[in-house]
Scaffold this motif. Structure first.
Motif, PDB file in Angstrom:
ATOM      1  N   THR A 198       0.669  -1.199   0.166  1.00 34.17           N
ATOM      2  CA  THR A 198      -0.100  -0.164   0.607  1.00 34.17           C
ATOM      3  C   THR A 198       0.943   1.108  -0.113  1.00 34.17           C
ATOM      4  O   THR A 198       1.960   1.397   0.513  1.00 34.17           O
ATOM      5  N   PHE A 199       0.596   2.042  -0.885  1.00 34.59           N
ATOM      6  CA  PHE A 199       1.958   3.502  -0.758  1.00 34.59           C
ATOM      7  C   PHE A 199       1.018   4.664  -1.556  1.00 34.59           C
ATOM      8  O   PHE A 199      -1.024   4.441  -0.743  1.00 34.59           O
ATOM      9  N   LYS A 200       1.330   5.960  -1.587  1.00 35.21           N
ATOM     10  CA  LYS A 200       0.701   6.878  -1.372  1.00 35.21           C
ATOM     11  C   LYS A 200       2.409   7.678  -2.428  1.00 35.21           C
ATOM     12  O   LYS A 200       2.608   7.833  -2.163  1.00 35.21           O
ATOM     13  N   TYR A 201       1.285   8.968  -2.767  1.00 31.06           N
ATOM     14  CA  TYR A 201       1.770   9.900  -3.769  1.00 31.06           C
ATOM     15  C   TYR A 201       2.363  11.265  -2.270  1.00 31.06           C
ATOM     16  O   TYR A 201       1.816  11.724  -1.594  1.00 31.06           O
ATOM     17  N   GLU A 202       3.471  11.485  -2.485  1.00 32.36           N
ATOM     18  CA  GLU A 202       4.132  12.429  -1.854  1.00 32.36           C
ATOM     19  C   GLU A 202       4.549  13.369  -2.441  1.00 32.36           C
ATOM     20  O   GLU A 202       4.690  14.638  -2.889  1.00 32.36           O
ATOM     21  N   SER A 203       2.347  14.412  -2.968  1.00 33.75           N
ATOM     22  CA  SER A 203       2.069  15.537  -2.966  1.00 33.75           C
ATOM     23  C   SER A 203       1.394  16.197  -2.501  1.00 33.75           C
ATOM     24  O   SER A 203      -0.079  15.079  -2.744  1.00 33.75           O
ATOM     25  N   PRO A 204       0.424  17.092  -1.873  1.00 33.46           N
ATOM     26  CA  PRO A 204      -0.041  17.144  -1.614  1.00 33.46           C
ATOM     27  C   PRO A 204      -1.322  18.002  -2.544  1.00 33.46           C
ATOM     28  O   PRO A 204      -2.720  17.873  -1.537  1.00 33.46           O
TER      29      PRO A 204
ATOM     30  N   TYR B 215      -2.270  14.805  -3.860  1.00 36.92           N
ATOM     31  CA  TYR B 215      -2.545  13.855  -4.047  1.00 36.92           C
ATOM     32  C   TYR B 215      -2.944  12.973  -2.656  1.00 36.92           C
ATOM     33  O   TYR B 215      -3.013  11.614  -3.170  1.00 36.92           O
ATOM     34  N   SER B 216      -2.867  14.315  -2.289  1.00 34.76           N
ATOM     35  CA  SER B 216      -2.322  13.757  -0.806  1.00 34.76           C
ATOM     36  C   SER B 216      -3.775  12.579   0.434  1.00 34.76           C
ATOM     37  O   SER B 216      -3.053  11.704   0.660  1.00 34.76           O
ATOM     38  N   GLU B 217      -5.210  12.302  -1.271  1.00 33.22           N
ATOM     39  CA  GLU B 217      -5.857  11.509  -0.306  1.00 33.22           C
ATOM     40  C   GLU B 217      -6.249  10.786  -0.595  1.00 33.22           C
ATOM     41  O   GLU B 217      -6.563   9.526  -0.666  1.00 33.22           O
ATOM     42  N   THR B 218      -5.009  10.403  -2.271  1.00 36.09           N
ATOM     43  CA  THR B 218      -5.514   8.854  -3.462  1.00 36.09           C
ATOM     44  C   THR B 218      -3.879   7.515  -2.023  1.00 36.09           C
ATOM     45  O   THR B 218      -3.231   8.281  -1.992  1.00 36.09           O
ATOM     46  N   LYS B 219      -5.045   6.930  -2.118  1.00 36.13           N
ATOM     47  CA  LYS B 219      -4.366   5.794  -1.929  1.00 36.13           C
ATOM     48  C   LYS B 219      -3.908   5.163  -2.774  1.00 36.13           C
ATOM     49  O   LYS B 219      -4.826   4.717  -3.841  1.00 36.13           O
ATOM     50  N   ILE B 220      -3.059   4.043  -2.842  1.00 37.28           N
ATOM     51  CA  ILE B 220      -2.381   2.903  -4.212  1.00 37.28           C
ATOM     52  C   ILE B 220      -2.373   1.589  -2.758  1.00 37.28           C
ATOM     53  O   ILE B 220      -1.468   1.252  -2.367  1.00 37.28           O
ATOM     54  N   LYS B 221      -3.284   0.654  -3.941  1.00 37.90           N
ATOM     55  CA  LYS B 221      -2.578  -0.700  -3.154  1.00 37.90           C
ATOM     56  C   LYS B 221      -2.620  -1.386  -4.337  1.00 37.90           C
ATOM     57  O   LYS B 221      -3.260  -2.007  -5.241  1.00 37.90           O
ATOM     58  N   ARG B 222      -1.497  -2.282  -4.690  1.00 40.12           N
ATOM     59  CA  ARG B 222      -0.456  -3.129  -5.407  1.00 40.12           C
ATOM     60  C   ARG B 222      -0.574  -4.152  -5.428  1.00 40.12           C
ATOM     61  O   ARG B 222       0.398  -4.851  -3.934  1.00 40.12           O
ATOM     62  N   ARG B 223      -0.863  -4.983  -6.141  1.00 35.49           N
ATOM     63  CA  ARG B 223      -0.814  -6.623  -6.437  1.00 35.49           C
ATOM     64  C   ARG B 223      -0.387  -6.928  -7.053  1.00 35.49           C
ATOM     65  O   ARG B 223       0.530  -6.249  -7.746  1.00 35.49           O
ATOM     66  N   LYS B 224       0.001  -8.643  -6.950  1.00 39.90           N
ATOM     67  CA  LYS B 224       0.756  -8.620  -8.494  1.00 39.90           C
ATOM     68  C   LYS B 224       0.068  -8.539  -9.417  1.00 39.90           C
ATOM     69  O   LYS B 224       1.122  -8.669 -10.769  1.00 39.90           O
ATOM     70  N   ARG B 225      -1.072  -8.479  -9.420  1.00 40.59           N
ATOM     71  CA  ARG B 225      -1.511  -7.744 -11.424  1.00 40.59           C
ATOM     72  C   ARG B 225      -2.037  -6.817 -11.505  1.00 40.59           C
ATOM     73  O   ARG B 225      -2.367  -6.413 -12.466  1.00 40.59           O
ATOM     74  N   LYS B 226      -2.690  -5.905  -9.722  1.00 36.38           N
ATOM     75  CA  LYS B 226      -3.406  -5.045 -10.394  1.00 36.38           C
ATOM     76  C   LYS B 226      -3.048  -3.508  -9.405  1.00 36.38           C
ATOM     77  O   LYS B 226      -2.381  -4.638  -8.247  1.00 36.38           O
ATOM     78  N   GLN B 227      -3.134  -3.140  -9.839  1.00 32.18           N
ATOM     79  CA  GLN B 227      -3.283  -1.378  -8.775  1.00 32.18           C
ATOM     80  C   GLN B 227      -4.731  -0.709  -8.975  1.00 32.18           C
ATOM     81  O   GLN B 227      -5.376  -0.662  -9.707  1.00 32.18           O
ATOM     82  N   ILE B 228      -4.892  -0.601  -7.978  1.00 28.07           N
ATOM     83  CA  ILE B 228      -6.425   0.518  -7.568  1.00 28.07           C
ATOM     84  C   ILE B 228      -5.592   1.761  -6.728  1.00 28.07           C
ATOM     85  O   ILE B 228      -5.508   1.672  -6.044  1.00 28.07           O
ATOM     86  N   GLU B 229      -5.933   3.208  -7.368  1.00 28.70           N
ATOM     87  CA  GLU B 229      -5.935   4.117  -6.349  1.00 28.70           C
ATOM     88  C   GLU B 229      -7.685   4.389  -6.700  1.00 28.70           C
ATOM     89  O   GLU B 229      -8.484   4.446  -7.340  1.00 28.70           O
ATOM     90  N   LYS B 230      -7.762   4.920  -4.612  1.00 27.92           N
ATOM     91  CA  LYS B 230      -8.895   5.816  -4.036  1.00 27.92           C
ATOM     92  C   LYS B 230      -8.835   6.701  -4.068  1.00 27.92           C
ATOM     93  O   LYS B 230      -7.634   6.975  -3.180  1.00 27.92           O
TER      94      LYS B 230
ATOM     95  N   THR C 252      -5.112   1.271 -18.123  1.00 27.58           N
ATOM     96  CA  THR C 252      -5.569   1.764 -17.254  1.00 27.58           C
ATOM     97  C   THR C 252      -7.716   0.794 -17.691  1.00 27.58           C
ATOM     98  O   THR C 252      -7.639   0.469 -18.738  1.00 27.58           O
ATOM     99  N   VAL C 253      -8.127  -0.065 -16.514  1.00 27.35           N
ATOM    100  CA  VAL C 253      -9.039  -1.560 -16.908  1.00 27.35           C
ATOM    101  C   VAL C 253      -9.738  -0.111 -16.754  1.00 27.35           C
ATOM    102  O   VAL C 253     -10.874  -0.401 -17.547  1.00 27.35           O
ATOM    103  N   LYS C 254     -10.429   0.646 -15.326  1.00 24.63           N
ATOM    104  CA  LYS C 254     -11.605   0.959 -15.732  1.00 24.63           C
ATOM    105  C   LYS C 254     -11.052   2.547 -14.546  1.00 24.63           C
ATOM    106  O   LYS C 254     -10.578   2.121 -13.713  1.00 24.63           O
ATOM    107  N   MET C 255     -11.739   3.217 -14.643  1.00 25.48           N
ATOM    108  CA  MET C 255     -12.160   4.882 -14.077  1.00 25.48           C
ATOM    109  C   MET C 255     -13.912   5.441 -14.022  1.00 25.48           C
ATOM    110  O   MET C 255     -14.272   5.493 -14.929  1.00 25.48           O
ATOM    111  N   SER C 256     -13.698   5.658 -12.695  1.00 23.02           N
ATOM    112  CA  SER C 256     -14.830   6.126 -12.315  1.00 23.02           C
ATOM    113  C   SER C 256     -15.361   7.417 -12.637  1.00 23.02           C
ATOM    114  O   SER C 256     -16.921   7.660 -12.357  1.00 23.02           O
TER     115      SER C 256
END
Length: 215
Positions: free
Chosen positions: A117-123, A125-140, A163-167
């Motif tokens: 689980t990661f985050k952007y070091e940028s004001p 995108y401070s609310e965005t969290k990144i979950k990185r798995r073997k074959r998927k990356q999900i940002e919310k 890019t698979v899906k954008m909400s």
């Protein structure tokens, strides 16, 4: 350098909604100028202003150049942005990173960053969290909503995001796009500097730089 020159340089970028970066020599790695704006029911932007709290690049000339560039630009898909407020981000990168590459001796260390689980070091995108798995990356979180990518590691320090899906409706056009991300510097075992660009389109005004850290 006067304001006109800043605007002329920034005019190289085609769309306000696409990230824009400029190489400078007065930042350590990456700094940003963030512009807040809203879009009315007719697709016209208003209440346009620099967000000084989120902006880390304080050069007045460049800030005003960004603002002028934004005001003169055209939104890519305004009717899918109506009655909401958004942000546009301009990136300023130390020029030494234009051709910078991660030393071969350090590339194997990047394997530890392939999952987690990661985050952007940028004001911006401070609310965005990144979950990185073997074959998927999900940002919310934040202005980007939920974004789902297929991730493929081409090397220990290079990966692609399909890019698979954008909400968000305004981002649907990006589905199917492939982004190449290269880790170019390790600050420590949990934080890295990356550059990202659309596959096969690595040009000066297409590359985006940033910092990501493990949470």
């Amino acid at each position: 350098m006067n304001l006109l020159k800043y605007v002329i340089i920034l005019s190289l970028f085609a769309f306000q909604t696409a990230p824009s970066q400029t190489f400078v020599d007065d930042v350590e790695r990456v700094a940003i100028v963030v512009i807040d704006y809203c879009v009315d029911e007719n697709g016209k932007q208003y209440n346009i202003k620099i967000n000084q709290e989120k902006s880390t690049y304080k050069h007045d000339g460049w800030q005003q150049g960004c603002l002028e560039h934004f005001n003169n630009g055209v939104l890519r898909d305004p009717m899918n942005m109506v009655n909401k407020c958004w942000q546009s981000v301009y990136y300023f990168v130390n020029s030494k990173y234009k051709t910078y590459e991660l030393p071969k001796a350090e590339r194997e260390k990047c394997k530890d960053l392939h999952r987690g689980t990661f985050k952007y070091e940028s004001p911006a995108y401070s609310e965005t969290k990144i979950k990185r798995r073997k074959r998927k990356q999900i940002e919310k979180g934040g202005y980007g909503g939920k974004q789902i990518y297929n991730i493929e590691w081409l090397d220990d320090h290079i990966y692609t995001l399909e890019t698979v899906k954008m909400s968000l409706a305004k981002d649907k056009i990006k589905e199917g796009d492939i982004i190449t991300v290269e880790i170019i510097e390790l600050l420590d075992e949990d934080t890295y500097l990356y550059k990202a660009y659309s596959k096969d389109e690595e040009t000066d005004n297409n590359v985006v730089y940033g910092l990501i850290s493990r949470v």
